[in-house]
Motif scaffolding. Structure first.
Motif, PDB file in Angstrom:
ATOM      1  N   ASP A  40       0.811  -1.222   0.000  1.00 34.37           N
ATOM      2  CA  ASP A  40       0.000   0.000   0.000  1.00 34.37           C
ATOM      3  C   ASP A  40       0.849   1.280   0.000  1.00 34.37           C
ATOM      4  OD1 ASP A  40      -2.456   1.298  -0.157  1.00 34.37           O
ATOM      5  OD2 ASP A  40      -2.623   1.493   2.016  1.00 34.37           O
ATOM      6  N   ILE A  41       1.782   1.331  -0.947  1.00 35.70           N
ATOM      7  CA  ILE A  41       2.577   2.544  -1.146  1.00 35.70           C
ATOM      8  C   ILE A  41       2.573   2.873  -2.637  1.00 35.70           C
ATOM      9  CG2 ILE A  41       4.057   2.231   0.874  1.00 35.70           C
ATOM     10  CD1 ILE A  41       6.214   1.114  -0.997  1.00 35.70           C
ATOM     11  N   GLU A  42       2.863   4.121  -2.957  1.00 29.22           N
ATOM     12  CA  GLU A  42       2.884   4.543  -4.357  1.00 29.22           C
ATOM     13  C   GLU A  42       4.272   4.458  -4.982  1.00 29.22           C
ATOM     14  OE1 GLU A  42       0.857   8.180  -5.262  1.00 29.22           O
ATOM     15  OE2 GLU A  42      -0.671   7.776  -3.757  1.00 29.22           O
ATOM     16  N   CYS A  43       5.296   4.625  -4.157  1.00 29.64           N
ATOM     17  CA  CYS A  43       6.662   4.642  -4.671  1.00 29.64           C
ATOM     18  C   CYS A  43       7.563   3.845  -3.733  1.00 29.64           C
ATOM     19  CB  CYS A  43       7.152   6.091  -4.776  1.00 29.64           C
ATOM     20  SG  CYS A  43       8.772   6.268  -5.538  1.00 29.64           S
ATOM     21  N   CYS A  44       8.443   3.069  -4.308  1.00 27.12           N
ATOM     22  CA  CYS A  44       9.429   2.330  -3.517  1.00 27.12           C
ATOM     23  C   CYS A  44      10.187   3.328  -2.642  1.00 27.12           C
ATOM     24  CB  CYS A  44      10.391   1.615  -4.452  1.00 27.12           C
ATOM     25  SG  CYS A  44      11.849   0.952  -3.621  1.00 27.12           S
ATOM     26  N   PRO A  45      10.264   3.100  -1.336  1.00 26.59           N
ATOM     27  CA  PRO A  45      10.930   4.059  -0.454  1.00 26.59           C
ATOM     28  C   PRO A  45      12.422   4.223  -0.729  1.00 26.59           C
ATOM     29  CG  PRO A  45      10.240   2.119   0.769  1.00 26.59           C
ATOM     30  CD  PRO A  45       9.682   1.982  -0.609  1.00 26.59           C
ATOM     31  N   VAL A  46      13.071   3.183  -1.200  1.00 23.99           N
ATOM     32  CA  VAL A  46      14.496   3.293  -1.528  1.00 23.99           C
ATOM     33  C   VAL A  46      14.659   4.176  -2.768  1.00 23.99           C
ATOM     34  CG1 VAL A  46      16.561   2.022  -2.251  1.00 23.99           C
ATOM     35  CG2 VAL A  46      15.093   1.085  -0.452  1.00 23.99           C
ATOM     36  N   TYR A  47      13.850   3.921  -3.787  1.00 21.09           N
ATOM     37  CA  TYR A  47      13.881   4.747  -5.000  1.00 21.09           C
ATOM     38  C   TYR A  47      13.543   6.195  -4.668  1.00 21.09           C
ATOM     39  CZ  TYR A  47      12.962   6.425  -9.703  1.00 21.09           C
ATOM     40  OH  TYR A  47      13.002   7.149 -10.877  1.00 21.09           O
ATOM     41  N   ASP A  48      12.486   6.394  -3.898  1.00 22.93           N
ATOM     42  CA  ASP A  48      12.036   7.737  -3.550  1.00 22.93           C
ATOM     43  C   ASP A  48      13.147   8.521  -2.859  1.00 22.93           C
ATOM     44  OD1 ASP A  48      10.082   9.809  -3.405  1.00 22.93           O
ATOM     45  OD2 ASP A  48       9.679   9.260  -1.322  1.00 22.93           O
ATOM     46  N   CYS A  49      13.775   7.916  -1.881  1.00 22.26           N
ATOM     47  CA  CYS A  49      14.846   8.578  -1.145  1.00 22.26           C
ATOM     48  C   CYS A  49      16.025   8.894  -2.066  1.00 22.26           C
ATOM     49  CB  CYS A  49      15.309   7.700   0.013  1.00 22.26           C
ATOM     50  SG  CYS A  49      16.701   8.395   0.922  1.00 22.26           S
ATOM     51  N   ASN A  52      14.312  10.893  -5.773  1.00 24.22           N
ATOM     52  CA  ASN A  52      13.454  12.062  -5.603  1.00 24.22           C
ATOM     53  C   ASN A  52      13.909  13.004  -4.487  1.00 24.22           C
ATOM     54  OD1 ASN A  52      11.788  11.064  -7.646  1.00 24.22           O
ATOM     55  ND2 ASN A  52      10.566   9.911  -6.189  1.00 24.22           N
ATOM     56  N   ILE A  53      14.448  12.440  -3.412  1.00 19.16           N
ATOM     57  CA  ILE A  53      14.843  13.277  -2.275  1.00 19.16           C
ATOM     58  C   ILE A  53      16.312  13.692  -2.346  1.00 19.16           C
ATOM     59  CG2 ILE A  53      15.083  13.354   0.246  1.00 19.16           C
ATOM     60  CD1 ILE A  53      12.591  11.451   0.331  1.00 19.16           C
ATOM     61  N   LYS A  54      17.198  12.711  -2.540  1.00 14.53           N
ATOM     62  CA  LYS A  54      18.632  13.009  -2.518  1.00 14.53           C
ATOM     63  C   LYS A  54      19.217  13.299  -3.903  1.00 14.53           C
ATOM     64  CE  LYS A  54      19.513  10.712   1.807  1.00 14.53           C
ATOM     65  NZ  LYS A  54      20.272   9.714   2.544  1.00 14.53           N
TER      66      LYS A  54
END
Length: 104
Positions: A40-49, A52-54
């Motif tokens: 129940d997430i939209e984006c893989c948290p590893v990919y996102d971090c 998208n973030i770093k």
């Protein structure tokens, strides 16, 4: 023969059974990969971090690798030993990519 399509986390999309069937790959889908719906997430948290973030190309460029994101969403069908082996493979891949980055 495998094209070796690397992911930000140190895996290869084309080594995954779901690639091109259920998933177009991490970069192609911008982290919205096949297993996201199961947790129940939209984006893989590893990919996102990482992306998208770093704003990194891959996690090997991050001083925190491996971070808690690597352990948060683990396949429940994988034993601790198998998870450890996967992480070691990811770390090896990312170290190789960092070496390649410095050679460019």
């Amino acid at each position: 023969m495998s094209k070796l399509i690397p992911t930000v986390c140190g895996m290869y999309c084309d080594e995954c059974d779901h690639y091109e069937k259920d998933c177009q790959g991490c970069d192609e889908s911008e982290g919205a990969i096949f297993w996201n719906e199961f947790v129940d997430i939209e984006c893989c948290p590893v990919y996102d971090c990482c992306v998208n973030i770093k704003h990194l190309v891959h996690c090997g460029q991050c001083d925190e690798m491996p971070c808690e994101r690597y352990f948060r969403f683990r396949d429940p069908g994988v034993t601790d030993e198998e998870a450890k082996q996967v992480l070691e493979k990811q770390k090896t891949c990312l170290a190789r990519r960092v070496q390649e980055d410095t050679e460019l």
